[in-house]
Structure formats: structure tokens, C-alpha cells
Design a protein around this motif. Structure first.
Motif, short mmCIF file in Angstrom:
data_model
loop_
_atom_site.label_atom_id
_atom_site.label_comp_id
_atom_site.label_asym_id
_atom_site.label_seq_id
_atom_site.Cartn_x
_atom_site.Cartn_y
_atom_site.Cartn_z
N ASP A 1 -38.49 -15.41 9.83
CA ASP A 1 -39.72 -15.00 9.16
C ASP A 1 -39.44 -13.69 8.42
OD1 ASP A 1 -42.28 -13.45 8.89
OD2 ASP A 1 -43.13 -15.28 9.77
N GLY B 1 -40.66 -25.26 12.82
CA GLY B 1 -41.43 -25.14 14.05
C GLY B 1 -41.35 -26.34 14.95
N THR B 2 -40.53 -27.34 14.59
CA THR B 2 -40.38 -28.53 15.41
C THR B 2 -38.94 -28.66 15.88
OG1 THR B 2 -39.84 -30.00 13.55
CG2 THR B 2 -42.18 -29.69 14.07
N ASP C 1 -36.53 -22.67 15.71
CA ASP C 1 -35.79 -23.80 15.15
C ASP C 1 -34.28 -23.60 15.28
OD1 ASP C 1 -38.37 -23.27 13.85
OD2 ASP C 1 -37.98 -25.15 12.81
N ILE D 1 -37.34 -17.73 14.13
CA ILE D 1 -38.16 -18.81 14.66
C ILE D 1 -37.29 -19.66 15.59
CG2 ILE D 1 -39.60 -20.79 13.99
CD1 ILE D 1 -40.05 -19.34 11.32
#
Length: 720
Positions: A185, A242-243, A194, A192
């Protein structure tokens, strides 16, 4: 003498008899075991059996303790020898001084933010910065130097999201080609969660809305085979930020053709995905997939793998591609993806080859090569010439990226005697302004850059750059380093390398030859140095060496040669063919076994340039020049410092291991054959500055000693 396989426990015994030699004395090399391995190959006339006594050295250092022990024994001999050479410490100290200058990469603008890498001089890895606007305050966003104490984890690629709020970045560990992808970010600097594994030979291309990105990866390899197994079944995936990786959506693969590689780029307007397929290093298929139409299927634009095609930009369904289809020097064509058979030249093929095309500010910026030197022109989107870009002299350029709706771009200019200066270029006005310029600890005007041409096999006129300190003259016996590559359509250009500058600062002459096999004169130049024409590359290099002698620069007793990767193959081949012509050689991460190169990692891709050893016709050609298989027993060889790394999964180190073992077992005269095996390093990309300085000090001390560059009283002070 008989060779017996030794284990790690036997290492002390192996080293017990080792003695370090001076010129004219023999080194006592470690014993290397042989195995009874014989392979049968098809030839045009039947079959041929080929012995491979050092097959066991193909195993990974990480999984085979006997290979690890052999590596340790070889490094012990090599390091002890290198420590005896005069000037090594002085070279390392001076190179550290020269390397200590600020360096920048070309900026990329996204969402009003500028992203770029900067190195303050001696940082092992460059730091990735961001600033808001041209006048904003830079702040460090990603610092790879904090990832590993020894500096061997590297930032291997970055991709800001379209609005500049996030950056996807690739991490390389220990020099491997494998990449792990993370997302940071930009506002908070927080990474993040990921994490994407087993990505290789991939870029990252964001969706227009910034929700995720496209990338390419392979299936996870078997445990223990990460650095040697063939890379098969690559596929394109979409990752939603985010997955977990397990949720990534496969976009393109071809299980029926596992040898295919795939890449993906989101179009300028975000409405399409441009997909490329490839089986090797030369030629690709091209498809366009609509991202706005439900259940859309890819539209084939260029079929097969006989030519190279690169997406430039698009306005709606009108796509522009750079291609060498029916144009060996390249051209720009427009294709309507709604009717892909309809295409027209935008910029026709010219007399000089196109290297790259950028699309910025509703213009095309075309980089060409003119006798291996950069030339840049600006066109409108219909192919009308607007202007030529004035460059500072003989050199190379890079950059010219940007957005179709913005006239701003950045580019670098560099030459053998000038580190990269970054310019900001306004496409509308044609104005260039210095954006970043390094402060130097030397004067570029102290060095002379010249270009000569000589005739080689078949009447080819081959260019060569000769660079030296202004005070060095052609006395007939100057220590000289000749560098070459000659393959895969890769042009060798006038770029800056502080290591070469130091060689010249010590009084050495540096020469770079533009061998066939590169792209200096377009596709025809490449084709003239590959497959059945590969011997042209070796002939060009040998003729370049003889030209340097004829011009009065050097002699066989003062001439060193260097090449990396495919260039390492070059050095191995020409040393076998003309051992009398050179005093020293630096074959680095070379492809040395031309009968098994396609059995490991990315080696199968190189069949485009080399041909397959399973092809009877190509087997005979490959067997005839393979460095490992053609050591000239009973010939006096030049001094050889073979260089490789234990984590090289591009050209696996077994190539160099087997080559070194074959040379050490042969009668090749009193000059040393030693191998330097770096740990936690790979094919070269991402190597820490500290390791590069140490390696260079070893190389320059080695070739200085063997080419007659006297460093016994310290480094020469030229011009004083």
C-alpha cells in the motif's frame, strides 16, 4: 589417473595436496570422480555414442553432498590461487571508490505519483522510491537491503497500480529466476498479505480498476528439483488483491502443449488483454481478449512462432504492433482486432533495425540502431515523422515509457565512458531536460570511444568498439579485454559499466564486438549467427581478436576474453578452436554442454537459437563446437577463470562444473584452469554490489597477471 567419488568427509584429504602456483607452474587440482555414462544420439548416418564422465556434477549443490564437497574443494584451490595475484586488494579498494556514485532508474508516473529506484552508491540493492508530483518529497517505499543480511534477496520488478495507490513487486532470492509477488500500500507503506509463489518469466499487468493484476506462473516443482527441473505448463492467472493465491483465476493455458509459455498485458484503455504465446526465445503468437464482453474468446492476431510481435498501444479496436513479419528490420503495423486480417503499415521497414517503440502523448517514439549506436525518432500515430531526438553522442538509450494521454516521458543515455543520465522529454515540444545526473569520481573525457569494422567469414562487415584511457596508445602489446555475446537477437550496445572503466583506468584496453547472432542489423544478423550458422559467431570473435592484433593494440600474450551465458559458450568454443590466440579467458555462467542444455530449467527455450541435440542434423553441429566435448588434449590453453553460481537456475552450474572437470583432467599446459563458484547467487540479476566488487577484483587481478598488466607496485596512475 583414476578418479574416485569423494564425499564431504573426504574434503580435507582432497585439499591436503593442493599447492598454489605462479606463472609456469602446475596447480594441483582436486580429484574429480568419473562415471560410466554413455549416451546414444541419432546422426544423419546412424548413431553416435558420447561419453559423459562427469554427469554426476549436474546434481544440485543443495541436494547432493558430493557435489557440494567438490564445489568446496574447487573454491579452496581457486581462492588460494587468487590470493597470490598482485593488485587484487588494490583493485577492490579502487572499484569500491568508483562504484560509490548515486544511480537512478527512469521514473514511472501513475496517478500523479512518480516511482523509481535509487542507489546511494554502495547499497547492495537499489531502494524503490515514490514521490507525489515532480516536485514532491521522495520517500523510500521498498528497501530490499533489509530483506537479507548478505544482500542476496533482490527487488526483481515493480508494477504500480493505475491510480498509484498500490505497487505489486517481485522478489528474487539468492539469484534464482523464481519470483515471489507481493503487494504494498503506497499510502501506508504496509505490505498486504497477498503472496504469490512460483512465478517466473513474467511481468505484472494491472486491471484498469486496480482490483487485481495478471501474471504468469508454473506449477510448483517437486521438492529438491526447484533449480534443475524443466519449466513446463506455464499459465496466465488473474489475482484479486486481498485474496489467497489459491483463488486466482486461470485465464490462459494449454495443457495439450505444456511447452508453451504465456504472457499477458492489459491494453492502454484497459478494455483488452493482449496475450502472447511462445515456445522459445525467438517468435511468438499474439491474441487479443476483450475484457468488457462476457464470455469473450481470444482473437488470434499473429499465428505461429516464426516471427516476433510486440503490442505498442491501441485506440479502440485499432491496435499497433511492432513486428518483424515480412520485415527483418522491423515495422509498425495497425491491426483492427474486429477484422484481424485487415492490417496496414504505419511505419514501414527501414534501412536500420527498430529496437523498441513507445507510445506517449499520442505519438510513437521509435528507437533504432545505426551501426550498433542508438538513434531515436518521433512519429504521430499515423506514422508521419515529427522529429529526431538529439542524443549526446555515441551511446545507448532506454526508457521512453509513459501514457498515451500524457506528453511526458523519461529516457536514459549512457556510453562506455558515461554513466546513465536521465532526461525528461516533452513529446509535444521536443525538449529534453536533465532530470537526474550522477556526480562522478572520474572525468569521462579521459576516455576515448572508437568504432572499427573488419571483415569476417562470408565477407560480413562486423563492427567493434575499442575504448581506452586517452593516454594509452597502440604500442603493439597492450593488455586488452575483448568481450562478446552473439546470440538470441540481443544487441551489444555502448553502455556504461564501472567495472570496465576500472580495467581501462589501470591501462587496459576494452573492446566489444557486435557478433552475428545479435540484432545489431536486424533479424538477418540474428539468423546469420544461430542454428547451422553458429560457427559464424565464433569466427567473428576470432577475427575480432586478430583485428586487434593487426591494429597494433595487443598480442596473443596480452589478450584476455570474456563472455557471459551464451557468451560463456562463446569463450569455451573459441578457446577450444584457437587456444593459441588468447592469454586468459573468463567464461562466465556459460552454456558448456551443448548435448544436454535442453534438459534443465529454461534450456529447452534455447533450441530456437541452438537447435536440438535430438535432431540428427543439429547434433553434428552442436557436437562439433560444444565446449565440454571438444577440449583439445595436448594443446597449451590460456589461463581460465571459469565463473558460475550455485543457485543459477537459468544456466545450471553443472555446465561449468563439467567443463572445468574436463579441462583439469586434460593435458592443457601450465596455465591454470580454476573455477570460481559464488554462493547464494544466480545468473547475475540481483547480485549484491558487494559480491560484484569481490568478483570483479578476482577477475581483473587474474587477467592482469596473465596479460602482462603489472600491478606489483600498485595500480597504475595514468595521465600523471
Amino acid at each position: 589417473m583414476p578418479r574416485t567419488l569423494f564425499s564431504a568427509l573426504a574434503l580435507t584429504t582432497v585439499l591436503a595436496g593442493t599447492a598454489v602456483a605462479q606463472e609456469g607452474e602446475y596447480l594441483d587440482y582436486p580429484e574429480t570422480a568419473t562415471v560410466d555414462q554413455v549416451d546414444t544420439y541419432q546422426t544423419p548416418d546412424g548413431t553416435e555414442e558420447v561419453a559423459d564422465p562427469y554427469r554426476w556434477l549436474e546434481d544440485s549443490v543443495r541436494t547432493n553432498p558430493d557435489v557440494a564437497a567438490w564445489v568446496a574443494a574447487q573454491n579452496e584451490v581457486t581462492n588460494a590461487y587468487l590470493e597470490t595475484l598482485p593488485g587484487r586488494t588494490a583493485i577492490e579498494d579502487r572499484l569500491t571508490e568508483l562504484w560509490n556514485y548515486e544511480r537512478f532508474d527512469t521514473p514511472e508516473e501513475d496517478g500523479g505519483r512518480y516511482f523509481y529506484s535509487r542507489n546511494d552508491g554502495l547499497q547492495n540493492q537499489s531502494v524503490y522510491y515514490v514521490q507525489d508530483g515532480l516536485d514532491g518529497q521522495p520517500r523510500a517505499l521498498i528497501d530490499p537491503n533489509a530483506w537479507a543480511e548478505d544482500g542476496t534477496r533482490a527487488l526483481a520488478g515493480t508494477a504500480p497500480s493505475p491510480d498509484g495507490s498500490m505497487v505489486a513487486y517481485l522478489v528474487a532470492d539468492g539469484g534464482s529466476d523464481w519470483r515471489t509477488i507481493h503487494v504494498i500500500d503506497v499510502d501506508t507503506g504496509e505490505v498486504i498479505d497477498d503472496r504469490i509463489e512460483w512465478a517466473k518469466f513474467t511481468g505484472v499487468s494491472w486491471a484498469a480498476d486496480g482490483t487485481g493484476f495478471y501474471y504468469s506462473r508454473y506449477p510448483a516443482p517437486d521438492e529438491g528439483a526447484e533449480f534443475t527441473s524443466l519449466n513446463m505448463n506455464q499459465a496466465v492467472y488473474f489475482h484479486t488483491v486481498g485474496t489467497p493465491q489459491s483463488d486466482d483465476v486461470m485465464i490462459m493455458s494449454d495443457p495439450d502443449n505444456p511447452e508453451l509459455g504465456w504472457g499477458a498485458t492489459v491494453s492502454e484503455d484497459g478494455d483488452f488483454l493482449v496475450l502472447t504465446s511462445w515456445t522459445g526465445t525467438d517468435g511468438n503468437g499474439t491474441y487479443v481478449l476483450s475484457l468488457t464482453e462476457p464470455n469473450a474468446q481470444p482473437i488470434e492476431i499473429f499465428e505461429g512462432f516464426g516471427n516476433n510481435h510486440t503490442y505498442i498501444t491501441n485506440v479502440g479496436s485499432r491496435f499497433l504492433f511492432q513486428t518483424d513479419l515480412d520485415a527483418p528490420n522491423g515495422r509498425v503495423v495497425a491491426v483492427d482486432v474486429m477484422n484481424p486480417e485487415t492490417r496496414a503499415d504505419v511505419i514501414a521497414e527501414g534501412e536500420t533495425p527498430i529496437q523498441d517503440v513507445g507510445a506517449v502523448g499520442n505519438h510513437l517514439i521509435v528507437e533504432r540502431l545505426e551501426d550498433a549506436k542508438a538513434a531515436v525518432s518521433v512519429y504521430d500515430l499515423d506514422g508521419n515523422l515529427v522529429r529526431n531526438v538529439d542524443l549526446p553522442g555515441i551511446g545507448s538509450v532506454g526508457g521512453f515509457g509513459g501514457h498515451l494521454d500524457s506528453p511526458e516521458t523519461f529516457y536514459t543515455f549512457a556510453s562506455f565512458n558515461r554513466p546513465a543520465t536521465i532526461y525528461r522529454y516533452d513529446v509535444e515540444t521536443g525538449e529534453s531536460a536533465v532530470f537526474r545526473e550522477p556526480d562522478l569520481t572520474f572525468d569521462p573525457e579521459d576516455y576515448v570511444v572508437e568504432q572499427v569494422f573488419f571483415e569476417s567469414t562470408g565477407g560480413a562487415q562486423v563492427p567493434m568498439f575499442i575504448v581506452r584511457h586517452r593516454s594509452v596508445e597502440a604500442t603493439g602489446a597492450q593488455p586488452t579485454l575483448l568481450y562478446g555475446y552473439g546470440g538470441f537477437g540481443i544487441a551489444q550496445l555502448p553502455t556504461f559499466d564501472v567495472r570496465r572503466l576500472q580495467w581501462m583506468e589501470m591501462g587496459g584496453v576494452f573492446a566489444l564486438v557486435n557478433l552475428r547472432g545479435g540484432s545489431e542489423y536486424g533479424r538477418a544478423w540474428h539468423d546469420a549467427g544461430r542454428l547451422q550458422n553458429k560457427q559464424n559467431v565464433f569466427d567473428d570473435f576470432i577475427n575480432a581478436a586478430e583485428e586487434l592484433i593487426d591494429l597494433g593494440w595487443t598480442t596473443p600474450d596480452n589478450l584476455a576474453i570474456e563472455g557471459r551465458s551464451n557468451g560463456g559458450l562463446l569463450i569455451g568454443a573459441v578457446v577450444n578452436q584457437r587456444p593459441d590466440l588468447f592469454a586468459a579467458g573468463l567464461p562466465t555462467v556459460g552454456v558448456m554442454d551443448m548435448l544436454r542444455f535442453n534438459q534443465f530449467t529454461a534450456g529447452r527455450f534455447w533450441v530456437d537459437d541452438y537447435g536440438s541435440p535430438q535432431d540428427p542434423e543439429m547434433f553434428e553441429i552442436l557436437r562439433a563446437y560444444s565446449p565440454y566435448h571438444n577440449v583439445a588434449e595436448g594443446e597449451d590453453y590460456p589461463a581460465l577463470l571459469i565463473l558460475t553460481a550455485d543457485t543459477d537456475d537459468r544456466v545450471v552450474p553443472g555446465h561449468s562444473f563439467k567443463y572445468a572437470a574436463a579441462l583439469q583432467a586434460a593435458e592443457t599446459g601450465p596455465a591454470p584452469t580454476v573455477i570460481r563458484i559464488e554462493t547464494r547467487a544466480g545468473h547475475g540479476a540481483g547480485t549484491p554490489v558487494s559480491k560484484l566488487i569481490e568478483e570483479t577484483a578476482d577477475k581483473w587481478a587474474f587477467i592482469a597477471f596473465h596479460t602482462g598488466l603489472d600491478l606489483t607496485n600498485g595500480l597504475p596512475q595514468l595521465g600523471e
